[in-house]
Design a protein around this motif. Structure first.
Motif, short mmCIF file in Angstrom:
data_model
loop_
_atom_site.label_atom_id
_atom_site.label_comp_id
_atom_site.label_asym_id
_atom_site.label_seq_id
_atom_site.Cartn_x
_atom_site.Cartn_y
_atom_site.Cartn_z
N LEU A 84 0.86 -1.20 0.00
CA LEU A 84 0.00 0.00 0.00
C LEU A 84 0.89 1.25 0.00
CD1 LEU A 84 -2.90 1.20 0.29
CD2 LEU A 84 -2.43 1.34 2.74
N LEU A 85 0.65 2.12 -0.97
CA LEU A 85 1.36 3.39 -1.04
C LEU A 85 0.44 4.51 -0.55
CD1 LEU A 85 3.28 3.37 -4.45
CD2 LEU A 85 4.15 2.86 -2.18
N THR A 86 0.93 5.26 0.41
CA THR A 86 0.23 6.47 0.85
C THR A 86 1.04 7.67 0.39
OG1 THR A 86 1.34 6.41 2.99
CG2 THR A 86 -0.82 5.34 2.83
N VAL A 87 0.36 8.65 -0.17
CA VAL A 87 1.02 9.79 -0.80
C VAL A 87 0.41 11.08 -0.27
CG1 VAL A 87 1.66 10.89 -2.98
CG2 VAL A 87 1.37 8.40 -2.88
N ILE A 88 1.25 12.05 -0.03
CA ILE A 88 0.80 13.41 0.29
C ILE A 88 1.64 14.35 -0.57
CG2 ILE A 88 2.41 13.90 2.18
CD1 ILE A 88 -1.26 14.64 2.53
N GLY A 89 1.00 15.37 -1.17
CA GLY A 89 1.76 16.24 -2.06
C GLY A 89 1.16 17.62 -2.18
N ASP A 90 1.95 18.53 -2.74
CA ASP A 90 1.54 19.92 -2.88
C ASP A 90 2.16 20.49 -4.15
OD1 ASP A 90 0.75 22.53 -2.65
OD2 ASP A 90 1.80 22.94 -0.78
#
Length: 614
Positions: free
Chosen positions: A381-387
């Motif tokens: 499982l990949l969890t991603v946070i970005g801006d």
């Protein structure tokens, strides 16, 4: 004192001779005619009075007065003989310019003829009359001069009165001009301040709320705004007649009892729908008519200068409303697009996920922040946070493209660092002016460690089962898209069962006045203060608890994304029970890319069944 003469008077002849001697003496000493005549007249009257009582004694004497040789003639008359009721002696003095020299007694020996004395008296009288004539002539001349002077004074007074009246008129005109200038200055100052107030906000409801605060009670007793919908509006509703007329004609309308005489105003009779008093309805027009501003006069009418100011304020209010409505439409579209691209969090055994997205509440700062969670083909499982840099619709669209590209690069089961490196190369090649920060955390079933990599993103925060908090502050790589080659590195962190990993964007912790470090410290303290049972039972409520002290009590200049990952003890078949049927989980490759929920297919194989990966 020089005695000159003393004699007894018993007859009129003797009285005449005494008078003649007194006249000659005063003439020799140069006494003025009028004073001489007055002196001799009084002396004659006193002698006549004494003759009526039997006679008198007259004494004349001269004394020197002053250093210039002048003298003073004194006459003393005593009644003779004394009577039962004695009269006091009578004294009279006459000042003469002189000079007083020698002995004046020989004048007493002159024995004048009474006839000559009478003639001499006439000469004296003539001299007095001549002096009187001269005096009267001079008096007439002075009287004429006085009359002319009075006429001149009256004329001068009239001129002064006229000048004073003219000056008063000038002062009144100046005062009125100053009043008009002060009024114009006050109106311009109010217009500038009011314009700054209505244009400072991009919330049309806030603008409508501020208008009455600005105008009531000085310029209007009541303020009403009728805004039309985007679709054709019913302009004949329950609105004042002037407002309906202004909406139809698209020009200002006035309803009141008196005609103001201005070309842009039509006088309409007050109707039952009007507020009490004259009203002024002004269309709010920019490129189109947004609505009508209706003002009720504070008094019996609207002042002409005030009307001009209100027209200009209505024009500027219309511009502010148009900007606010367009901004709100742009913001709502960006927020809708942003939310449409956010992922529904998948379910996985041994890991609970909770996420929050909050759009910016100030300015056009919506779009660019995102979170994601999806499975790789190997089951990780990949969890991603970005801006993404930038805001608005463009940022939301680019964020969607970046999110899709990241999912595409993850299809080969690469680790977080490899995915970020590929994404960095893609942005440098295809979007040279686009930059972004991101952090990827990879969870593998049964592995107590999480593998992560960051590209210029704020560090993640981890809460251990015992409540201690640490920051994964390993130096991140450069931002995605920076024009230089870069290879990102994977990092690992121990996540025992009951640990919570917090991923977030800078909008959660960064404040312009304080930077990012105080925000991270506050996030760490808030995370440490959470109750362990609450984390176990309701991770969504814990997400709200983290947001409240950081962003809920203030306006937000940026989007906020928050993703909580809490590890739990995975459920084993033994814990589930011996009678539990086998489960076969199928993850379609197309849905692994689209971010839809993972499909679960339960297949009962019976005893001795086996798992198959379709």
């Amino acid at each position: 004192m020089i005695p000159v003469d003393a004699r007894k008077i018993t007859t009129a002849t003797e009285a005449a001779r005494a008078r003649t001697f007194a006249a000659r003496l005063t003439a020799v000493l140069g006494a003025p005619e009028v004073e001489r005549a007055r002196f001799l007249t009084e002396l004659t009257a006193r002698l006549r009075q004494c003759l009526g009582h039997g006679g008198a004694e007259v004494t004349l004497s001269v004394r020197r007065v002053g250093p210039d040789g002048g003298g003073q003639v004194q006459a003393v008359v005593r009644p003779r003989p004394p009577t039962r009721d004695p009269m006091p002696p009578w004294r009279l003095a006459l000042t003469c310019p002189g000079p007083v020299t020698g002995n004046l007694s020989p004048f007493a020996d002159v024995d004048d003829d009474p006839v000559e004395a009478v003639l001499a008296a006439d000469e004296e009288t003539a001299a007095v009359l001549s002096r009187l004539d001269e005096t009267e002539r001079l008096l007439r001349v002075h009287r004429e001069e006085l009359h002319q002077t009075n006429q001149g004074v009256l004329a001068l007074h009239a001129e002064l009165d006229a000048a004073a009246l003219t000056q008063q008129k000038l002062l009144d005109a100046e005062r009125a001009a100053r009043g008009e200038a002060e009024k114009a200055r006050r109106l311009l100052t109010f217009l500038a301040d009011a314009s700054a107030t209505v244009t400072a906000s991009l919330d049309h409801e806030d603008i409508l709320r501020r208008l009455p605060e600005l105008l009531v009670p000085e310029y209007a007793s009541r303020v009403d705004v009728w805004l039309f919908d985007d679709e054709p509006a019913d302009r004949n509703g329950a609105h004042p007649g002037a407002a309906v007329a202004a909406a139809r004609a698209d020009r200002p309308q006035h309803a009141g009892a008196d005609r103001c005489g201005l070309a842009w105003i039509n006088d309409l009779p007050l109707s039952r729908t009007e507020p009490t008093g004259p009203v002024l309805s002004i269309p709010l027009t920019v490129r189109r008519t947004l609505g009508v501003l209706t003002l009720t006069a504070a008094g019996d009418r609207f002042d002409a200068d005030t009307r001009v100011m209100l027209l200009e304020l209505a024009r500027r209010t219309a511009i502010a409303l148009d900007h606010a409505l367009r901004y709100e439409q742009h913001r709502d579209t960006a927020e809708a697009l942003q939310r449409a691209q956010l992922t529904d969090l998948p379910a996985i055994d041994g890991l609970h996920l909770a996420a929050r997205y909050l759009p910016a509440t100030r300015g056009l700062n919506i779009g660019g922040d995102w979170y994601d969670a999806f499975f790789q083909p190997d089951g990780s499982l990949l969890t991603v946070i970005g801006d993404v840099t930038g805001h608005g619709l463009r940022a939301a669209v680019i964020m969607g493209q970046l999110r899709t590209a990241l999912r595409a690069h993850a299809i080969d089961n690469d680790g977080p660092a490899q995915i970020l490196t590929r994404l960095h190369r893609m942005l440098r090649h295809q979007q040279p002016n686009l930059y972004a920060t991101a952090m990827i955390a990879r969870f593998q079933p049964g592995d107590p460690q999480v593998v992560w990599a960051a590209a210029g993103h704020p560090p993640a925060v981890v809460r251990a089962p015992d409540g201690s908090v640490r920051v994964l502050d390993t130096k991140p790589g450069v931002m995605l898209g920076v024009p230089l080659p870069f290879e990102y590195e994977d990092h690992t962190a121990e996540l025992l069962a009951g640990s919570t990993l917090v991923l977030y964007t800078d909008g959660l912790v960064e404040r312009r006045a304080h930077g990012i470090d105080p925000g991270i410290e506050l996030l760490s303290r808030t995370l440490a203060a959470l109750d362990e049972p609450e984390l176990e039972e309701d991770l969504d409520a814990c997400a709200e608890s983290l947001l409240k002290p950081l962003v809920h009590d203030s306006e937000r200049d940026d989007d906020v994304c928050l993703l909580l990952c809490r590890t739990t003890q995975p459920v084993t078949p033994e814990a589930a029970g011996a009678e539990s049927p086998e489960r076969l989980t199928v993850i379609p490759s197309d849905r692994a890319l689209t971010g839809l929920h993972r499909d679960s297919v339960e297949v009962t194989r019976g005893e001795g069944g086996r798992r198959e990966c379709l």
